[in-house]
Structures are given as C-alpha cells and as structure tokens.
Design an enzyme around this catalytic site. Structure first.
Site, PDB file in Angstrom:
ATOM      1  N   TYR A  25      17.547  45.107  41.290  1.00 55.54           N
ATOM      2  CA  TYR A  25      18.009  43.716  41.249  1.00 55.54           C
ATOM      3  C   TYR A  25      19.361  43.622  40.553  1.00 55.54           C
ATOM      4  O   TYR A  25      19.626  44.357  39.591  1.00 55.54           O
ATOM      5  CB  TYR A  25      17.028  42.847  40.461  1.00 55.54           C
ATOM      6  CG  TYR A  25      15.766  42.483  41.205  1.00 55.54           C
ATOM      7  CD1 TYR A  25      15.732  41.391  42.061  1.00 55.54           C
ATOM      8  CD2 TYR A  25      14.607  43.231  41.038  1.00 55.54           C
ATOM      9  CE1 TYR A  25      14.570  41.039  42.725  1.00 55.54           C
ATOM     10  CE2 TYR A  25      13.439  42.881  41.710  1.00 55.54           C
ATOM     11  CZ  TYR A  25      13.432  41.792  42.549  1.00 55.54           C
ATOM     12  OH  TYR A  25      12.285  41.444  43.214  1.00 55.54           O
ATOM     13  N   TYR A  62      10.060  49.323  43.958  1.00 55.27           N
ATOM     14  CA  TYR A  62      10.582  49.706  42.640  1.00 55.27           C
ATOM     15  C   TYR A  62       9.451  49.832  41.623  1.00 55.27           C
ATOM     16  O   TYR A  62       8.420  49.167  41.737  1.00 55.27           O
ATOM     17  CB  TYR A  62      11.656  48.717  42.165  1.00 55.27           C
ATOM     18  CG  TYR A  62      11.215  47.263  42.026  1.00 55.27           C
ATOM     19  CD1 TYR A  62      10.558  46.805  40.879  1.00 55.27           C
ATOM     20  CD2 TYR A  62      11.490  46.351  43.038  1.00 55.27           C
ATOM     21  CE1 TYR A  62      10.189  45.484  40.751  1.00 55.27           C
ATOM     22  CE2 TYR A  62      11.104  45.018  42.919  1.00 55.27           C
ATOM     23  CZ  TYR A  62      10.462  44.592  41.783  1.00 55.27           C
ATOM     24  OH  TYR A  62      10.081  43.275  41.661  1.00 55.27           O
ATOM     25  N   ARG A  95       6.075  48.120  42.656  1.00 58.49           N
ATOM     26  CA  ARG A  95       5.996  46.945  43.526  1.00 58.49           C
ATOM     27  C   ARG A  95       6.234  47.373  44.965  1.00 58.49           C
ATOM     28  O   ARG A  95       7.181  48.111  45.243  1.00 58.49           O
ATOM     29  CB  ARG A  95       7.087  45.911  43.159  1.00 58.49           C
ATOM     30  CG  ARG A  95       6.958  45.199  41.828  1.00 58.49           C
ATOM     31  CD  ARG A  95       5.642  44.526  41.524  1.00 58.49           C
ATOM     32  NE  ARG A  95       4.944  43.838  42.625  1.00 58.49           N
ATOM     33  CZ  ARG A  95       5.259  42.652  43.120  1.00 58.49           C
ATOM     34  NH1 ARG A  95       6.276  41.966  42.640  1.00 58.49           N
ATOM     35  NH2 ARG A  95       4.553  42.116  44.092  1.00 58.49           N
ATOM     36  N   HIS A 143       9.276  43.675  48.814  1.00 59.64           N
ATOM     37  CA  HIS A 143       8.932  42.249  48.879  1.00 59.64           C
ATOM     38  C   HIS A 143      10.161  41.374  48.754  1.00 59.64           C
ATOM     39  O   HIS A 143      11.179  41.777  48.190  1.00 59.64           O
ATOM     40  CB  HIS A 143       7.924  41.877  47.777  1.00 59.64           C
ATOM     41  CG  HIS A 143       8.465  42.058  46.396  1.00 59.64           C
ATOM     42  ND1 HIS A 143       8.483  43.266  45.762  1.00 59.64           N
ATOM     43  CD2 HIS A 143       9.043  41.181  45.541  1.00 59.64           C
ATOM     44  CE1 HIS A 143       9.026  43.132  44.560  1.00 59.64           C
ATOM     45  NE2 HIS A 143       9.384  41.888  44.401  1.00 59.64           N
ATOM     46  N   HIS A 170      10.983  37.434  47.368  1.00 55.68           N
ATOM     47  CA  HIS A 170      10.459  36.254  46.676  1.00 55.68           C
ATOM     48  C   HIS A 170      10.895  34.995  47.426  1.00 55.68           C
ATOM     49  O   HIS A 170      12.061  34.888  47.824  1.00 55.68           O
ATOM     50  CB  HIS A 170      11.003  36.180  45.252  1.00 55.68           C
ATOM     51  CG  HIS A 170      10.581  37.329  44.375  1.00 55.68           C
ATOM     52  ND1 HIS A 170       9.493  37.265  43.545  1.00 55.68           N
ATOM     53  CD2 HIS A 170      11.108  38.565  44.199  1.00 55.68           C
ATOM     54  CE1 HIS A 170       9.369  38.416  42.883  1.00 55.68           C
ATOM     55  NE2 HIS A 170      10.337  39.223  43.256  1.00 55.68           N
TER      56      HIS A 170
HETATM   57 FE   LIG Z   1      10.434  41.342  42.633  1.00 54.70          FE
END
Ligand SMILES: [Fe+3]
Lengths: 185, 243
Positions: free
Chosen positions: B109, B148, B158, B161, B163
């Site tokens: 991110y 990640y 995770r 995905h 959000h």
């Molecule tokens: Fe996330």
C-alpha cells in the site's frame, strides 16, 4: 413446499482495515493529486458553529489512531440535505487519536431531540458501528430513541458534555464499563 | 380523511449476514468489539435520509487506478472490476458513490504505516471512486492487487482484495466491505474473511472471472455485485383525535 422468496441478502461487511484513509481521504493519507477528500465541511459557510471533540477508545482504555468517522445530521432548521449538506467525514489526529467536528447545531427533526448520527469504522471493527450524539441543554424526554433505553447510564453515553461556549466533548468507548450505546439502525 | 399514513423505513438488518464483532482469530477485533447488545429502534428520518453525490464531482480518471496517480500506467495485471449496486429487492441503486482502495500488484500500500518488502509502484496511488449509473452499474479499471502478509498470527496473509466503501440513498445503508478474486487459495485461510460465519455469505464477496467483459489483448474482468439494505414502507392507521 412453498415458493422461494427471491429477495437478496445484504452483502456482508468486512473491516475497513488500517488503510481506509487511502480510499476515503487520500490527501490525508499522503496521496495528493488524484481527487479531493470529501466531507471536510458539513455546512459550508452556514450559521452558528459548534465544535465537538472526542476520541474513540478501545477495550484497553487507549484512544485508537486509525478510525474513520462519518456523521449525518439535520441543519439548524431540522431538515436533512440536500446533497452532502449535513454529512461529514472525520479523521483523528494520528498521534493522539483526537477528532473534532466543526458544524452547526442541528435542529429538532421528526419529533426527535436534536442529534447527530455517527458511523465509526476502523481496523478490528468488522461491521461499522452506529451511535448518536445528543446535546446536554436539550429536552430529551420525548425522544423516541432515548426513551427506549432501559438503563439511564447507557443513555448518558450518547449525551455530549458542554466544555465551553459552543463547545462539546464526547468519547466513543468501544468496550468496558463506559461502553458507548451502539445502535442497530 | 386519509386512513393510512405511509412512512419510509429500512428493512431491519439481518446481522447473521455479517461478521461477528468479536472474532478472536482476528486479534484486533478482541479489544474493538462492543460487549453490550445493540439498541434496536424503528427507522427515523435520520437513518432513511443520507448524503447524495452528483456525477459532476467525478473526474475523468477517478475510476481508472492504472492512470489516475501520475498519468503513466501502473505495473501489473490489468483488470476491469464491474458490477451492479442494488437493494434487497434487487432494485438498482443509481447515483451512489463507490470508493475503492487497494495494494499495488506486489501487495504494497502507498501508506506510511505499510513497511512490506514489496516496492511501491511510482505510478500507482491505490484509490479510485465512481458513481453508479441509472441502472446501478459501476466499473473500475485497475491492476490486480498482490497478496500480502500482516501481523496477526505467526504467518497470516491477506488474499488478493479490493476494499469497497459504498453509499446507498440512506445513512443506514452505509457499508464497507472487501472483494476477493475467484480461485485464490488464501481466501479460505484468512481470519478476516472468516469473521463471517456463513459460507454462502463469504462466497458473495468472491468475484468471478467474467470473460464477457474481458477486453481481448488488453485486460481480464471480474464481476462484483453489491447488495445494500432495502427500503420499504410502513403503514399505520390514522387514529381520530383524542384516542
Ligand atoms: Fe487491505
């Protein structure tokens, strides 16, 4: 056998996670130049302003630093909208967890005492939490929501404290003895 | 005199469709989940109304995460994510704001708190937004996010995905969720996914590959439909004065 109801179920919620600000307030998250952050001023240029400050506190008594809060309220005349008027998106100070909302005092709408609806999302919150902010100077005796609350100390978690002229404070406590009254709206 | 009064209300939320607040395999939920029951009450004006957003606020590249950060293309597997926003009665929800955020193709991110080894992509910001059309449809162009690792149990990852933050027409319809990708073996291992107990509800977060929308020699497509709470009317009988 009977006919099958063909209604759909609501899509399940998932946590907003630690990076909710990338999507909802990208400039606050340090991502500039894509688009503006929304909800910074619920009543641009209007009326008598009030300021409400507070924190979101977890089960350890610690203010959390990564929530996103949205609020929705009537204007001073007690009516909702139009557009984004009355809607705010609030981030907390990343060091202290303090938030503040600069808005106008809502009028009474729909037979209810003046209030602000609050929705809180964060990492570790699996379904956004709904609550309300009421004001200490108002008559709450006929409010349809507060009059449903069985335990008086639970109702009091929704009532902000006056801290100065046009200034109020309220914490949202996620867990424990002073847990905020959360709503199934 | 009119005999019935009609007032708009939200269909009560079926909490069994949602994750439990307290889900100890997702450790952060332990100290952030309320212990007391939620207070239920009839819908008021406050919940049935909500903010609305105009199409004029959306810029040309707001829903194009491949180009919207620098104008140069982001690295990764190019995909279209599209679907319909509707309510529990399958009625389309037009004019609703949808915001998305995601990691880049390597699973990183653009955020100061994300220290994962995978590098930032200088051309990927990771946010997008759009407003549903008259039929409740939406579309994003993006790159497929990487999986990640995250600090929870010793080795939690995770699944890939995106959000989603979704507005309906009522403040009481507000929803944040995550979209997963068909075929990802990490979905079944994810403690955040498994905060939802009902497997049929988990399946509703997994977007299938949609070759009808894939663009030849350009990008694949995934379809993700979203259902918000329905609104209906409550009728109550007018009582004569004094009763
Ligand atoms: Fe996330």
């Amino acid at each position: 056998m009977v006919q099958k109801l063909d209604h759909l179920r609501e899509t399940p919620s998932q946590t907003a996670g630690p990076y909710v600000h990338i999507g909802c307030t990208p400039n606050f998250a340090g991502i500039q130049g894509v688009f503006d952050d929304l909800g910074a001023d619920p009543f641009p240029g209007e009326g008598d302003r009030i300021t409400i400050t507070g924190r979101v506190i977890d089960g350890f008594g610690t203010p959390i630093k990564d929530p996103m809060i949205e609020t929705w309220q009537a204007g001073a005349g007690g009516t909702y909208g139009p557009g984004t008027r009355g809607w705010a998106r609030i981030v907390t100070d990343p060091e202290t967890g303090e938030w503040s909302l600069n808005t106008v005092k809502p009028g009474a709408a729909d037979g209810q005492a003046p209030h602000i609806a609050v929705w809180i999302v964060a990492r570790g919150i699996n379904l956004g939490l709904n609550t309300r902010i009421y004001f200490p100077e108002d008559d709450h005796s006929a409010d349809p929501l507060l009059s449903r609350v069985e335990h008086r100390h639970r109702a009091e978690t929704l009532i902000a404290k006056a801290t100065g002229p046009s200034a109020y404070a309220i914490d949202f406590v996620l867990q424990g003895a002073n847990e905020t009254l959360f709503l199934d709206i | 005199m009119q005999r019935w009064q009609m007032t708009e209300r939200l269909i009560p939320r079926d909490l069994s469709a949602h994750p439990r607040a307290y889900a100890p395999d997702y450790k952060t939920s332990v100290s952030r989940s309320p212990n007391q029951p939620l207070l239920s009450f009839p819908t008021t004006q406050t919940e049935i109304t909500g903010p609305t957003f105009g199409h004029d606020m959306i810029g040309q590249h707001d829903n194009n995460l491949i180009l919207n950060f620098t104008g140069q293309p982001a690295i990764g597997e190019r995909i279209i994510v599209h679907g319909r926003l509707m309510d529990e009665y399958a009625r389309p929800l037009p004019g609703c704001l949808i915001e998305v955020w995601q990691a880049n193709a390597g699973g990183r991110y653009r955020h100061k708190k994300d220290g994962y080894l995978a590098p930032l992509d200088p051309n990927f910001g990771g946010c997008g937004r759009t407003i549903t059309d008259a039929d409740g449809r939406y579309e994003f162009l993006t790159v497929r996010p990487g999986a990640y690792p995250w600090p929870n149990r010793a080795n939690d990852w995770r699944p890939m995905h995106i959000h989603f933050s979704v507005f309906g027409h009522s403040f009481g319809q507000r929803l944040i969720t995550q979209m997963y990708f068909e075929g990802d073996p990490l979905i079944a291992r994810c403690p955040i996914v498994k905060t939802i107990e009902d497997q049929t509800q988990i399946d509703r977060l997994v977007a299938p590959l949609d070759m009808t929308m894939a663009q030849p020699l350009d990008c694949l497509a995934y379809k993700f439909d979203i259902v918000l709470r329905g609104r209906t009317q409550t009728r109550f009988e007018n009582r004569p004065e004094g009763m």
